[in-house]
Design a protein around this motif. Structure first.
Motif, mmCIF file in Angstrom:
data_model
loop_
_atom_site.group_PDB
_atom_site.id
_atom_site.type_symbol
_atom_site.label_atom_id
_atom_site.label_comp_id
_atom_site.label_asym_id
_atom_site.label_seq_id
_atom_site.Cartn_x
_atom_site.Cartn_y
_atom_site.Cartn_z
ATOM 1 N N PHE A 195 0.875 -1.179 0.000
ATOM 2 C CA PHE A 195 0.000 0.000 0.000
ATOM 3 C C PHE A 195 0.908 1.223 0.000
ATOM 4 O O PHE A 195 1.699 1.416 0.938
ATOM 5 C CB PHE A 195 -0.875 0.027 1.254
ATOM 6 C CG PHE A 195 -1.954 -1.016 1.321
ATOM 7 C CD1 PHE A 195 -3.266 -0.704 0.960
ATOM 8 C CD2 PHE A 195 -1.685 -2.311 1.744
ATOM 9 C CE1 PHE A 195 -4.289 -1.659 1.033
ATOM 10 C CE2 PHE A 195 -2.693 -3.271 1.820
ATOM 11 C CZ PHE A 195 -3.997 -2.939 1.462
ATOM 12 N N ASP A 196 0.787 2.090 -0.993
ATOM 13 C CA ASP A 196 1.777 3.163 -1.106
ATOM 14 C C ASP A 196 1.341 4.167 -2.170
ATOM 15 O O ASP A 196 0.662 3.812 -3.140
ATOM 16 C CB ASP A 196 3.133 2.543 -1.527
ATOM 17 C CG ASP A 196 4.344 3.345 -1.065
ATOM 18 O OD1 ASP A 196 4.247 4.583 -0.995
ATOM 19 O OD2 ASP A 196 5.379 2.725 -0.788
ATOM 20 N N ALA A 197 1.743 5.420 -1.967
ATOM 21 C CA ALA A 197 1.610 6.405 -3.038
ATOM 22 C C ALA A 197 2.711 6.226 -4.073
ATOM 23 O O ALA A 197 2.578 6.660 -5.219
ATOM 24 C CB ALA A 197 1.687 7.825 -2.462
ATOM 25 N N HIS A 198 3.818 5.608 -3.635
ATOM 26 C CA HIS A 198 5.021 5.497 -4.461
ATOM 27 C C HIS A 198 5.346 4.029 -4.695
ATOM 28 O O HIS A 198 5.207 3.204 -3.789
ATOM 29 C CB HIS A 198 6.221 6.143 -3.756
ATOM 30 C CG HIS A 198 5.921 7.459 -3.094
ATOM 31 N ND1 HIS A 198 5.412 7.555 -1.812
ATOM 32 C CD2 HIS A 198 6.055 8.729 -3.552
ATOM 33 C CE1 HIS A 198 5.245 8.836 -1.507
ATOM 34 N NE2 HIS A 198 5.616 9.570 -2.547
ATOM 35 N N GLY A 199 5.830 3.710 -5.873
ATOM 36 C CA GLY A 199 6.212 2.330 -6.161
ATOM 37 C C GLY A 199 7.530 1.932 -5.537
ATOM 38 O O GLY A 199 7.834 0.756 -5.401
ATOM 39 N N PHE A 256 2.685 -1.553 4.461
ATOM 40 C CA PHE A 256 1.703 -0.467 4.426
ATOM 41 C C PHE A 256 2.414 0.858 4.684
ATOM 42 O O PHE A 256 2.757 1.193 5.826
ATOM 43 C CB PHE A 256 0.611 -0.706 5.471
ATOM 44 C CG PHE A 256 -0.626 0.117 5.252
ATOM 45 C CD1 PHE A 256 -1.757 -0.453 4.681
ATOM 46 C CD2 PHE A 256 -0.657 1.462 5.578
ATOM 47 C CE1 PHE A 256 -2.906 0.307 4.462
ATOM 48 C CE2 PHE A 256 -1.801 2.232 5.365
ATOM 49 C CZ PHE A 256 -2.925 1.650 4.808
ATOM 50 N N ASP A 257 2.658 1.590 3.609
ATOM 51 C CA ASP A 257 3.185 2.954 3.727
ATOM 52 C C ASP A 257 1.992 3.873 3.968
ATOM 53 O O ASP A 257 1.074 3.932 3.142
ATOM 54 C CB ASP A 257 3.925 3.326 2.437
ATOM 55 C CG ASP A 257 4.588 4.692 2.501
ATOM 56 O OD1 ASP A 257 4.065 5.584 3.227
ATOM 57 O OD2 ASP A 257 5.603 4.882 1.820
ATOM 58 N N ILE A 258 2.028 4.591 5.075
ATOM 59 C CA ILE A 258 0.860 5.389 5.460
ATOM 60 C C ILE A 258 0.544 6.460 4.411
ATOM 61 O O ILE A 258 -0.585 6.946 4.350
ATOM 62 C CB ILE A 258 1.056 6.016 6.868
ATOM 63 C CG1 ILE A 258 -0.280 6.408 7.502
ATOM 64 C CG2 ILE A 258 2.007 7.220 6.809
ATOM 65 C CD1 ILE A 258 -1.172 5.265 7.895
HETATM 66 MN MN MN Z 1 5.472 6.044 -0.051
#
Ligand code: MN
Length: 322
Positions: free
Chosen positions: A155-159, A237-239
């Motif tokens: 889970f992340d905004a960034h790959g 899980f990246d917040i």
């Molecule tokens: Mn991230």
């Protein structure tokens, strides 16, 4: 003298709960007893207070402390929507924080890997509170050594697939390395909530944030379950997968992200999978407001424990229409 309170250092049996003052007392994650005895524990919670690999705003070395504090209220109530106390079923201890020497940064990844290997060798699963996302790299090494190539749900905004080299200490490049080194099997792995661009998907299933918004939680869960079916699933899980409105306290926020409810519903959709580990990273309390981010992080980690409790036989009990 009251026998209530301060379970973190008074309780020896990791099952069950005591009454606590939600706003006070000795903190641990979800008021679990502190212990270094991983043998016999189903899950060992530990903190990795490290933010030396951040590329923008630092501060997530303070994450474990903030997430423990934010977990105090959740620890008191029967879990929603599960309807059970996960600690009737699951023996969970708080190991405390791993010793990390920020002044010798090249020692950090080996120290984390050894910390993780000791807990996994004792037969427990790990729930790890970061720290920046670089900590996932040594955690994946330790988990892959035990389980073989992992099905990663990130889970992340960034790959975190940007250009890498083997010596690099960078929270934005280690996922590509994990795939190239065979720790993560890209063919059974997926990223969720992505909203930054990479030139390649590296063989991963990438369910971007716009996909989640447009297609919804059910389609996202369906795609994830199909992808990881049968494999050992490690959740990272990246917040910052959450929109900055729902997680302001993080180092590299990106607009357009998931709402807390979407992330929780997707996570709850992973019921019944072979969940072997969780890390919860990138909570940076100096940028948080009203504990919004830390409470979201504590809730995600709590719900992952509820998935394990359910798998071990905790009976779901619904009150109201779910
Ligand atoms: Mn991230």
């Amino acid at each position: 003298m009251s026998e209530r309170g301060d379970q973190a250092f008074r309780k020896t049996d990791p099952r069950g709960r005591w009454a606590e003052m939600g706003y006070a007392g000795a903190l641990s994650f979800l008021r679990r007893p502190y212990s270094r005895d991983a043998a016999g524990a189903d899950v060992v919670v530990s903190g990795l207070p490290w933010d030396g690999a951040t590329s923008n705003r630092p501060g997530c070395r303070l994450g474990p402390r903030a997430i423990r504090a934010a977990s105090a209220e959740t620890a008191q109530l029967n879990a929603f929507p599960w309807g059970f106390d996960p600690f009737e079923t699951l023996r969970v201890i708080d190991w405390g924080d791993a010793w990390i020497d920020p002044h010798h940064p090249q020692t950090v990844a080996p120290a984390i890997e050894a910390h993780a290997a000791a807990i996994l060798d004792a037969g427990a699963r790990m729930l790890t509170l970061g720290g920046d996302h670089f900590v996932t790299w040594p955690l994946l090494k330790a988990h892959a050594a035990k389980h073989g190539p992992l099905a990663l749900i990130q889970f992340d905004a960034h790959g975190d697939l940007w250009e890498d080299d083997p010596e690099r200490i960078d929270h934005g490049t280690m996922m590509g390395r994990a795939i190239r080194d065979g720790l993560v099997d890209a063919a059974t792995s997926a990223q969720v909530g992505i909203r930054t661009f990479h030139d390649s998907d590296e063989g991963l299933e990438i369910l971007t944030a716009p996909f989640v918004h447009r297609e919804g939680v059910a389609a996202t869960v369906q795609a994830l379950r199909a992808r990881v079916a049968g494999a050992p699933v490690y959740v990272s899980f990246d917040i910052d997968v959450l929109d900055p409105a729902f997680a302001p306290g993080t180092g590299t926020p990106v607009p357009g992200g998931l709402a807390s409810w979407q992330a929780l519903e997707i996570l709850r959709g992973l019921s019944g999978l072979n969940l072997v580990g969780l890390d919860l990273v990138e909570v940076s309390p100096p940028y948080d407001h009203a504990e919004i981010t830390a409470i979201a992080a504590a809730t995600v980690a709590h719900d992952w424990l509820c998935l394990l409790a359910e798998a071990k036989g905790a009976p779901r009990r619904a009150v109201g229409r779910l």
